[in-house]
Motif scaffolding. Structure first.
Motif, PDB file in Angstrom:
ATOM      1  N   VAL A 457      12.204  -8.338 -16.930  1.00 49.35           N
ATOM      2  CA  VAL A 457      11.558  -9.654 -16.993  1.00 49.35           C
ATOM      3  C   VAL A 457      10.052  -9.489 -16.790  1.00 49.35           C
ATOM      4  CG1 VAL A 457      13.591 -10.916 -16.176  1.00 49.35           C
ATOM      5  CG2 VAL A 457      11.954 -10.008 -14.515  1.00 49.35           C
ATOM      6  N   LYS A 458       9.326 -10.548 -17.124  1.00 47.76           N
ATOM      7  CA  LYS A 458       7.873 -10.515 -16.988  1.00 47.76           C
ATOM      8  C   LYS A 458       7.463 -10.410 -15.528  1.00 47.76           C
ATOM      9  CE  LYS A 458       3.727 -13.074 -18.402  1.00 47.76           C
ATOM     10  NZ  LYS A 458       3.218 -14.287 -19.112  1.00 47.76           N
ATOM     11  N   ASP A 459       8.147 -11.161 -14.661  1.00 44.23           N
ATOM     12  CA  ASP A 459       7.828 -11.155 -13.229  1.00 44.23           C
ATOM     13  C   ASP A 459       9.114 -11.381 -12.434  1.00 44.23           C
ATOM     14  OD1 ASP A 459       6.862 -11.406 -10.662  1.00 44.23           O
ATOM     15  OD2 ASP A 459       5.765 -13.282 -11.022  1.00 44.23           O
ATOM     16  N   ARG A 460       9.539 -10.370 -11.699  1.00 42.03           N
ATOM     17  CA  ARG A 460      10.802 -10.479 -10.953  1.00 42.03           C
ATOM     18  C   ARG A 460      10.753 -11.539  -9.855  1.00 42.03           C
ATOM     19  NH1 ARG A 460       8.171  -6.022  -8.780  1.00 42.03           N
ATOM     20  NH2 ARG A 460       8.067  -5.852  -6.501  1.00 42.03           N
ATOM     21  N   ASN A 461       9.536 -11.895  -9.430  1.00 37.38           N
ATOM     22  CA  ASN A 461       9.403 -12.853  -8.325  1.00 37.38           C
ATOM     23  C   ASN A 461       9.797 -14.265  -8.710  1.00 37.38           C
ATOM     24  OD1 ASN A 461       8.383 -10.999  -6.334  1.00 37.38           O
ATOM     25  ND2 ASN A 461       6.475 -10.937  -7.525  1.00 37.38           N
ATOM     26  N   VAL A 462      10.053 -14.508 -10.000  1.00 40.05           N
ATOM     27  CA  VAL A 462      10.537 -15.823 -10.413  1.00 40.05           C
ATOM     28  C   VAL A 462      11.957 -16.062  -9.902  1.00 40.05           C
ATOM     29  CG1 VAL A 462      11.557 -15.115 -12.627  1.00 40.05           C
ATOM     30  CG2 VAL A 462      10.629 -17.420 -12.378  1.00 40.05           C
ATOM     31  N   ILE A 463      12.671 -14.967  -9.584  1.00 40.78           N
ATOM     32  CA  ILE A 463      14.033 -15.070  -9.068  1.00 40.78           C
ATOM     33  C   ILE A 463      14.001 -15.236  -7.550  1.00 40.78           C
ATOM     34  CG2 ILE A 463      16.258 -13.914  -8.798  1.00 40.78           C
ATOM     35  CD1 ILE A 463      15.840 -14.646 -11.641  1.00 40.78           C
ATOM     36  N   LYS A 464      14.511 -16.358  -7.062  1.00 43.33           N
ATOM     37  CA  LYS A 464      14.636 -16.617  -5.629  1.00 43.33           C
ATOM     38  C   LYS A 464      16.103 -16.848  -5.305  1.00 43.33           C
ATOM     39  CE  LYS A 464      10.117 -16.718  -5.179  1.00 43.33           C
ATOM     40  NZ  LYS A 464       9.371 -15.615  -4.518  1.00 43.33           N
ATOM     41  N   ARG A 493      33.259 -13.609 -10.914  1.00 46.38           N
ATOM     42  CA  ARG A 493      32.219 -13.726  -9.888  1.00 46.38           C
ATOM     43  C   ARG A 493      30.975 -13.027 -10.412  1.00 46.38           C
ATOM     44  NH1 ARG A 493      30.308 -11.157  -4.974  1.00 46.38           N
ATOM     45  NH2 ARG A 493      31.606  -9.316  -5.353  1.00 46.38           N
ATOM     46  N   SER A 494      29.820 -13.646 -10.203  1.00 48.95           N
ATOM     47  CA  SER A 494      28.583 -13.031 -10.652  1.00 48.95           C
ATOM     48  C   SER A 494      27.419 -13.549  -9.828  1.00 48.95           C
ATOM     49  CB  SER A 494      28.333 -13.329 -12.142  1.00 48.95           C
ATOM     50  OG  SER A 494      27.157 -12.678 -12.586  1.00 48.95           O
ATOM     51  N   PHE A 495      26.421 -12.701  -9.639  1.00 49.05           N
ATOM     52  CA  PHE A 495      25.194 -13.118  -8.979  1.00 49.05           C
ATOM     53  C   PHE A 495      24.053 -12.268  -9.523  1.00 49.05           C
ATOM     54  CE2 PHE A 495      26.809  -9.675  -6.379  1.00 49.05           C
ATOM     55  CZ  PHE A 495      25.678  -8.919  -6.094  1.00 49.05           C
ATOM     56  N   VAL A 496      22.823 -12.722  -9.279  1.00 43.17           N
ATOM     57  CA  VAL A 496      21.641 -11.981  -9.718  1.00 43.17           C
ATOM     58  C   VAL A 496      20.679 -11.863  -8.547  1.00 43.17           C
ATOM     59  CG1 VAL A 496      21.909 -12.806 -12.086  1.00 43.17           C
ATOM     60  CG2 VAL A 496      20.384 -14.030 -10.530  1.00 43.17           C
ATOM     61  N   ARG A 497      19.896 -10.805  -8.553  1.00 44.76           N
ATOM     62  CA  ARG A 497      18.873 -10.631  -7.527  1.00 44.76           C
ATOM     63  C   ARG A 497      17.740  -9.788  -8.096  1.00 44.76           C
ATOM     64  NH1 ARG A 497      19.493  -5.490  -5.114  1.00 44.76           N
ATOM     65  NH2 ARG A 497      18.120  -6.116  -3.411  1.00 44.76           N
ATOM     66  N   PRO A 498      16.515 -10.024  -7.633  1.00 42.52           N
ATOM     67  CA  PRO A 498      15.378  -9.254  -8.149  1.00 42.52           C
ATOM     68  C   PRO A 498      15.340  -7.853  -7.549  1.00 42.52           C
ATOM     69  CG  PRO A 498      14.638 -10.767  -6.447  1.00 42.52           C
ATOM     70  CD  PRO A 498      16.096 -11.059  -6.666  1.00 42.52           C
ATOM     71  N   SER A 499      14.885  -6.898  -8.326  1.00 43.37           N
ATOM     72  CA  SER A 499      14.653  -5.549  -7.812  1.00 43.37           C
ATOM     73  C   SER A 499      13.535  -5.595  -6.785  1.00 43.37           C
ATOM     74  CB  SER A 499      14.277  -4.609  -8.960  1.00 43.37           C
ATOM     75  OG  SER A 499      13.743  -3.398  -8.466  1.00 43.37           O
ATOM     76  N   GLY A 500      13.562  -4.681  -5.850  1.00 42.58           N
ATOM     77  CA  GLY A 500      12.501  -4.627  -4.856  1.00 42.58           C
ATOM     78  C   GLY A 500      11.313  -3.795  -5.283  1.00 42.58           C
ATOM     79  N   THR A 501      11.436  -3.077  -6.401  1.00 41.93           N
ATOM     80  CA  THR A 501      10.390  -2.127  -6.775  1.00 41.93           C
ATOM     81  C   THR A 501       9.854  -2.285  -8.197  1.00 41.93           C
ATOM     82  OG1 THR A 501      12.088  -0.509  -7.428  1.00 41.93           O
ATOM     83  CG2 THR A 501      11.247  -0.383  -5.167  1.00 41.93           C
ATOM     84  N   GLU A 502      10.581  -2.991  -9.072  1.00 41.98           N
ATOM     85  CA  GLU A 502      10.141  -3.101 -10.468  1.00 41.98           C
ATOM     86  C   GLU A 502      10.506  -4.471 -11.001  1.00 41.98           C
ATOM     87  OE1 GLU A 502      12.349  -0.375 -12.978  1.00 41.98           O
ATOM     88  OE2 GLU A 502      14.030  -0.388 -11.588  1.00 41.98           O
ATOM     89  N   ASP A 503       9.891  -4.850 -12.124  1.00 42.64           N
ATOM     90  CA  ASP A 503      10.154  -6.167 -12.708  1.00 42.64           C
ATOM     91  C   ASP A 503      11.474  -6.143 -13.470  1.00 42.64           C
ATOM     92  OD1 ASP A 503       8.017  -7.716 -11.771  1.00 42.64           O
ATOM     93  OD2 ASP A 503       6.656  -6.761 -13.186  1.00 42.64           O
ATOM     94  N   VAL A 504      12.513  -6.115 -12.686  1.00 42.66           N
ATOM     95  CA  VAL A 504      13.877  -6.056 -13.194  1.00 42.66           C
ATOM     96  C   VAL A 504      14.732  -7.015 -12.373  1.00 42.66           C
ATOM     97  CG1 VAL A 504      15.947  -4.590 -13.160  1.00 42.66           C
ATOM     98  CG2 VAL A 504      13.843  -3.719 -14.154  1.00 42.66           C
ATOM     99  N   VAL A 505      15.663  -7.683 -13.035  1.00 44.10           N
ATOM    100  CA  VAL A 505      16.656  -8.510 -12.347  1.00 44.10           C
ATOM    101  C   VAL A 505      17.992  -7.797 -12.444  1.00 44.10           C
ATOM    102  CG1 VAL A 505      17.831 -10.735 -12.266  1.00 44.10           C
ATOM    103  CG2 VAL A 505      15.407 -10.631 -12.890  1.00 44.10           C
TER     104      VAL A 505
END
Length: 543
Positions: A457-464, A493-505
């Protein structure tokens, strides 16, 4: 502290050559080794300041765990052997990113904000894994430590769990154990031999195959192999002669659901695989039809928790046992533990430090991430209760034996952190006691098929997220879409979370069968791509 010297060394020897921003996460700092020299110099100084604050030795480990080279990294270990306090993660991040010209100003602010006595003594325990870059990075850390006139105890090439163990041994003046590699090996082996069941076995075989990921864990495994040859036949492969973590190691096996390179071809052979710094372990085997079977951290956690529960019940002791998982734990494992075994289950955010903290809420807390990183924590008062029962003549013989076996487990466990080789000996102890082969163990419950996918993704921080990352707060509409997609599949069952190191979900999905798990993972990935500004190729959704 000699701030003038620190400034001169920083500017002339260790300028920041990396334009990226560093962020201290669960794994500390981690990136390509060529960008880390200045950071190791700074973290050496920070470790000294942390030691001065706590009045005890602090650890500094140079490792990138399951990453392949040329990556490397660094993380600090608090005096109790646990991960660095969250507040100091923020401090570490600020120091790592300070401009070269502002190093002294940043250090003085850290000293003032935390009321640090600059004249207090400090000790830093240093270790590194087997990466070639670790030698130079270790030197950078030592220069930072010595620039503050602190004491450094360099243990050289060791596993991450050994460093945690040594920190506690030193800070307890040897009460926890001897702070040497031989002392670590000796403690594990003595406890394992005492715990071994002497009865004749019908199913359990003492033959075990171990993939050491061509990492530092191979050194310790070879020592265990020698000391335990009469009790456990360890057949080591990927023993350090190949490429670190390349097509081998716990993370590779877990994510790709395949056996590592050089794995034995024997049907139903019991195999364990650890990662590059030996803090993760998973088991696996290939059946007679060549089908791969994974026994991950969930399977290890349920095995340990169920065995401890049996011992508690036989001993007659009043002990609260609990198991801690993350959202990545397979739903079948949670159902098995909470439903069939009736053991309390808690869920925390991803990151071993969160599981470790939550495990302290139980008298005995078992925690594991699905990736195989975990351990068991015993409260001090619980240890005293167990030890007393093991020698109490008013107890029955079976009660005393159960309490004694719990004592043996306590000594095998590395309570400071997840330790792949300590965990391996615990697993082997339990399989031996139950006379189980790996197939029997695997049949305790059947995992729901699951998939893990990355979406750029462009910016992983969009995921909260909230609820231990199981629910998504933003971007708007994403959680509602996930709920709608999940509702289409049995056991979905499914969930998403942002990576802590790169712009990846990171997308996790599970369902009752493999085809549905594939579809759900693809559909959720597509939803993330569309609603969270995905970049690059659009995720594929199986038909």
């Amino acid at each position: 502290m000699n701030y003038s010297e620190i400034h001169n060394i920083s500017v002339t020897q260790y300028p920041n050559k990396c334009s990226r921003k560093f962020e201290y996460g669960t794994a500390g700092f981690r990136t390509r080794a060529e960008y880390l020299d200045h950071l190791l110099f700074r973290m050496g100084i920070l470790a000294v300041l942390r030691s001065k604050v706590k009045g005890a030795a602090v650890g500094l480990m140079i490792t990138a765990s399951h990453n392949e080279e040329p990556d490397n990294g660094v993380k600090l270990v608090d005096p109790n052997g646990e991960m660095l306090e969250t507040k100091w993660e923020t401090i570490a991040t600020s120091l790592a990113n300070a401009p070269d010209s502002e190093i002294v100003e940043t250090l003085k602010k850290i000293v003032n904000d935390n009321n640090i006595d600059e004249n207090a003594s400090a000790v830093v325990i240093l270790g590194r894994d087997s990466r070639q870059s670790g030698v130079g990075l270790s030197r950078s850390a030592i220069i930072g430590i010595k620039a503050t006139n602190a004491i450094v105890k360099d243990f050289g090439v060791i596993t991450t769990p050994q460093l945690h163990y040594f920190v506690v041994c030193i800070n307890t003046n040897g009460a926890y154990g001897e702070a040497t590699t031989n002392g670590y090996i000796s403690k594990l082996c003595r406890a394992f031999i005492k715990a071994k069941d002497s009865n004749t076995k019908n199913f359990y075989s003492k033959k075990l195959f171990v993939d050491a990921a061509n990492g530092v864990g191979a050194i310790v495994t070879k020592a265990l192999q020698k000391e335990l040859k009469d009790f456990l036949e360890i057949n080591l492969f990927n023993d350090g002669t190949g490429t670190l973590n390349h097509q081998c190691g716990a993370d590779y096996v877990k994510i790709n659901q395949v056996a590592p390179i050089n794995s034995p071809t024997i049907s139903n052979a019991r195999c364990a695989t650890i990662d590059g710094d030996a803090d993760r372990i998973v088991y696996y085997y290939n059946d007679e039809n060549g089908k791969f079977h994974l026994l991950d951290g969930d399977k290890i956690a349920t095995l340990i928790a169920s065995y401890i529960k049996d011992l508690i019940e036989i001993s007659g002791l009043s002990i609260l046992l609990g198991l801690v998982q993350t959202a990545y734990a397979n739903g079948a494992s949670t159902n098995y533990i909470s439903g069939l075994l009736n053991i309390p289950v808690a869920c925390t955010d991803t990151g071993v430090k969160y599981l470790h903290q939550r495990a302290h809420e139980f008298d005995i807390g078992v925690y594991f991430e699905a990736n195989g990183h975990g351990t068991v924590i015993f409260k001090d008062k619980t240890v005293e209760l167990i030890q007393e029962a093991a020698t109490n003549n008013t107890c029955t013989e079976s009660q005393r034996k159960a309490a004694l076996q719990l004592c043996n487990l306590i000594n095998i466990v590395n309570q400071t952190v997840g330790d792949a080789l300590s965990d391996m000996l615990i697993v082997e102890t339990i399989l031996d006691a139950r006379d189980w082969d790996i197939v029997t163990w695997n049949r305790s419950y059947i995992d729901f098929p699951n998939r893990q996918v990355k979406v750029h993704v462009k910016d992983r921080n969009v995921i909260k997220t909230t609820d231990a990352a199981r629910r998504c707060l933003s971007p708007p509409g994403l959680q509602e879409k996930i709920d709608e997609l999940v509702s289409r599949y049995s056991k979905g069952r499914s969930f998403v979370r942002p990576s802590g190191t790169e712009d990846v979900v990171r997308v996790y999905a599970e369902a009752e069968n493999s085809a549905d798990a594939d579809k759900l993972a693809g559909e959720v990935s597509l939803a993330v791509y569309q609603l969270a500004h995905g970049v690059g190729p659009m995720p594929n959704v199986p038909l």
